[in-house]
Design an enzyme around this catalytic site. Sequence first.
Site, PDB file in Angstrom:
ATOM      1  N   GLY A  79      -7.261  -5.752   2.077  1.00 41.99           N
ATOM      2  CA  GLY A  79      -5.951  -5.897   1.421  1.00 41.99           C
ATOM      3  C   GLY A  79      -5.555  -7.365   1.306  1.00 41.99           C
ATOM      4  O   GLY A  79      -4.957  -7.782   0.309  1.00 41.99           O
ATOM      5  N   ASP A  80      -5.890  -8.151   2.319  1.00 40.98           N
ATOM      6  CA  ASP A  80      -5.545  -9.584   2.288  1.00 40.98           C
ATOM      7  C   ASP A  80      -6.336 -10.296   1.189  1.00 40.98           C
ATOM      8  O   ASP A  80      -5.823 -11.171   0.495  1.00 40.98           O
ATOM      9  CB  ASP A  80      -5.858 -10.234   3.643  1.00 40.98           C
ATOM     10  CG  ASP A  80      -5.074  -9.576   4.774  1.00 40.98           C
ATOM     11  OD1 ASP A  80      -3.955  -9.096   4.513  1.00 40.98           O
ATOM     12  OD2 ASP A  80      -5.585  -9.535   5.905  1.00 40.98           O
ATOM     13  N   ASN A  88       0.866  -1.175   0.000  1.00 45.16           N
ATOM     14  CA  ASN A  88       0.000   0.000   0.000  1.00 45.16           C
ATOM     15  C   ASN A  88       0.913   1.238   0.000  1.00 45.16           C
ATOM     16  O   ASN A  88       2.139   1.109  -0.095  1.00 45.16           O
ATOM     17  CB  ASN A  88      -0.985  -0.030   1.169  1.00 45.16           C
ATOM     18  CG  ASN A  88      -0.280   0.017   2.522  1.00 45.16           C
ATOM     19  OD1 ASN A  88       0.888   0.425   2.623  1.00 45.16           O
ATOM     20  ND2 ASN A  88      -0.962  -0.393   3.575  1.00 45.16           N
ATOM     21  N   THR A 124     -11.425  -4.373   7.331  1.00 48.53           N
ATOM     22  CA  THR A 124     -10.456  -5.388   7.764  1.00 48.53           C
ATOM     23  C   THR A 124     -10.363  -6.497   6.718  1.00 48.53           C
ATOM     24  O   THR A 124     -11.384  -7.005   6.264  1.00 48.53           O
ATOM     25  CB  THR A 124     -10.882  -6.000   9.125  1.00 48.53           C
ATOM     26  OG1 THR A 124     -11.207  -4.946  10.018  1.00 48.53           O
ATOM     27  CG2 THR A 124      -9.761  -6.847   9.717  1.00 48.53           C
ATOM     28  N   GLY A 160     -15.869  -8.428   9.635  1.00 46.80           N
ATOM     29  CA  GLY A 160     -14.952  -9.522   9.919  1.00 46.80           C
ATOM     30  C   GLY A 160     -13.770  -9.568   8.969  1.00 46.80           C
ATOM     31  O   GLY A 160     -13.749  -8.880   7.944  1.00 46.80           O
ATOM     32  N   ASP A 205     -16.746  -2.751   6.976  1.00 53.14           N
ATOM     33  CA  ASP A 205     -15.530  -3.080   7.740  1.00 53.14           C
ATOM     34  C   ASP A 205     -14.421  -3.354   6.725  1.00 53.14           C
ATOM     35  O   ASP A 205     -14.518  -4.302   5.936  1.00 53.14           O
ATOM     36  CB  ASP A 205     -15.807  -4.326   8.609  1.00 53.14           C
ATOM     37  CG  ASP A 205     -14.601  -4.773   9.416  1.00 53.14           C
ATOM     38  OD1 ASP A 205     -13.562  -4.087   9.358  1.00 53.14           O
ATOM     39  OD2 ASP A 205     -14.708  -5.804  10.097  1.00 53.14           O
ATOM     40  N   SER A 219     -15.186 -12.397   5.867  1.00 53.21           N
ATOM     41  CA  SER A 219     -15.776 -11.504   4.856  1.00 53.21           C
ATOM     42  C   SER A 219     -15.282 -11.819   3.437  1.00 53.21           C
ATOM     43  O   SER A 219     -15.727 -11.200   2.471  1.00 53.21           O
ATOM     44  CB  SER A 219     -15.431 -10.047   5.190  1.00 53.21           C
ATOM     45  OG  SER A 219     -14.049  -9.811   5.004  1.00 53.21           O
TER      46      SER A 219
HETATM   47  O1  RIB Z   1      -5.232  -7.479   7.640  1.00 55.14           O
HETATM   48  C1  RIB Z   1      -6.175  -7.670   8.665  1.00 55.14           C
HETATM   49  C2  RIB Z   1      -5.560  -8.449   9.777  1.00 55.14           C
HETATM   50  O2  RIB Z   1      -4.552  -7.707  10.405  1.00 55.14           O
HETATM   51  C3  RIB Z   1      -6.533  -8.795  10.887  1.00 55.14           C
HETATM   52  O3  RIB Z   1      -7.224 -10.000  10.653  1.00 55.14           O
HETATM   53  C4  RIB Z   1      -5.671  -8.803  12.138  1.00 55.14           C
HETATM   54  O4  RIB Z   1      -5.522 -10.051  12.715  1.00 55.14           O
HETATM   55  C5  RIB Z   1      -4.327  -8.230  11.687  1.00 55.14           C
HETATM   56  O5  RIB Z   1      -3.368  -9.194  11.558  1.00 55.14           O
END
Ligand code: RIB
Length: 300
Positions: free
Chosen positions: A243-244, A180, A240, A279, A238, A283
């Site tokens: 990016g993953d 990023n 979270t 989540g 959310d 998610s």
């Molecule tokens: O990228 C999100 C993650 O960052 C979350 O799930 C948290 O555990 C952190 O590692």
Amino acid sequence: MKILNFGSLNLDFTYTVPHFVQPGETLSADKLQTFPGGKGLNQSIALSRAGAEVFHAGCIGPDGEMLRRQLMDAGADVRFVKTLPDARTGHAIIQVDAAGQNCILLYGGANRMVDSGLIGEVLSHFGPGDWLLLQNEISGMEEILRTAGEKGMRIALNPSPITADIPHFPLDNVEYFLVNEVEGAALGGKGSPEQMLEGLKRRFPRAKIVLTLGKEGACYFDGEQTFFQPIFPVKAVDTTAAGDTFTGYFLTAIGEGLSGQEALKLASAASAIAVSRMGASSSIPSREETGRFLAAAKTR
Ligand code: RIB
């Protein structure tokens, strides 16, 4: 595509808050939910849901068995997930505000107990041409990068969360950087996205680079050309693991031989879906759902 993901596994304690707690403030959360998370686990689940064959390696404590189950349920191979009897599983305390933004406090726990023994054992099962994906939430990063490079593995690195030691790691064998703007600046120098990309290209002339720009979309330099993809607008619930999700889908698409533009599009669609619900790994959409989303986006 067969890929080893050596990465973190966390229990995410997600607090829904009206705003992020301020220094000196005591704030009541509206809700607490526990989700499977960790950048490593999230990316393995994204890879698997996107269609890749993924081996997850990492460490948990006895309190983290649900994370192993989540990976298995998503179709990942967990033979390299080790339970350390005396360790506590890594966890994250996550505040999610009314706009869907988050802030995260990490406790490494078992993730910081990845040692040379485990690294040697896991990597002995992989060789030239096998893929390795890494984030930056486990110990032993330098050794994993060095050994995998010596073995001729194809390395993808998402240096998240960025720390001061990463620029000093053996990064010359990294084939794909997924960064990023903060990570891009730390590795390629500060500036506009174009300047950052130029800095990254100069420093890692053999690498391919994905630079995600939040609401501004994402770009990808494949060694010759640069592609750009705007975001798919959704209501953020959310962010979270957005990016993953992007990382897992992007690498799967590249591994399947999709073009840079197609890979960016698929990854952006999957991360838009992830942003629209609560989540971390919970998610992350399936490939079918992502396909349906893209088909619907075409008709809009
Ligand atoms: O990228 C999100 C993650 O960052 C979350 O799930 C948290 O555990 C952190 O590692």
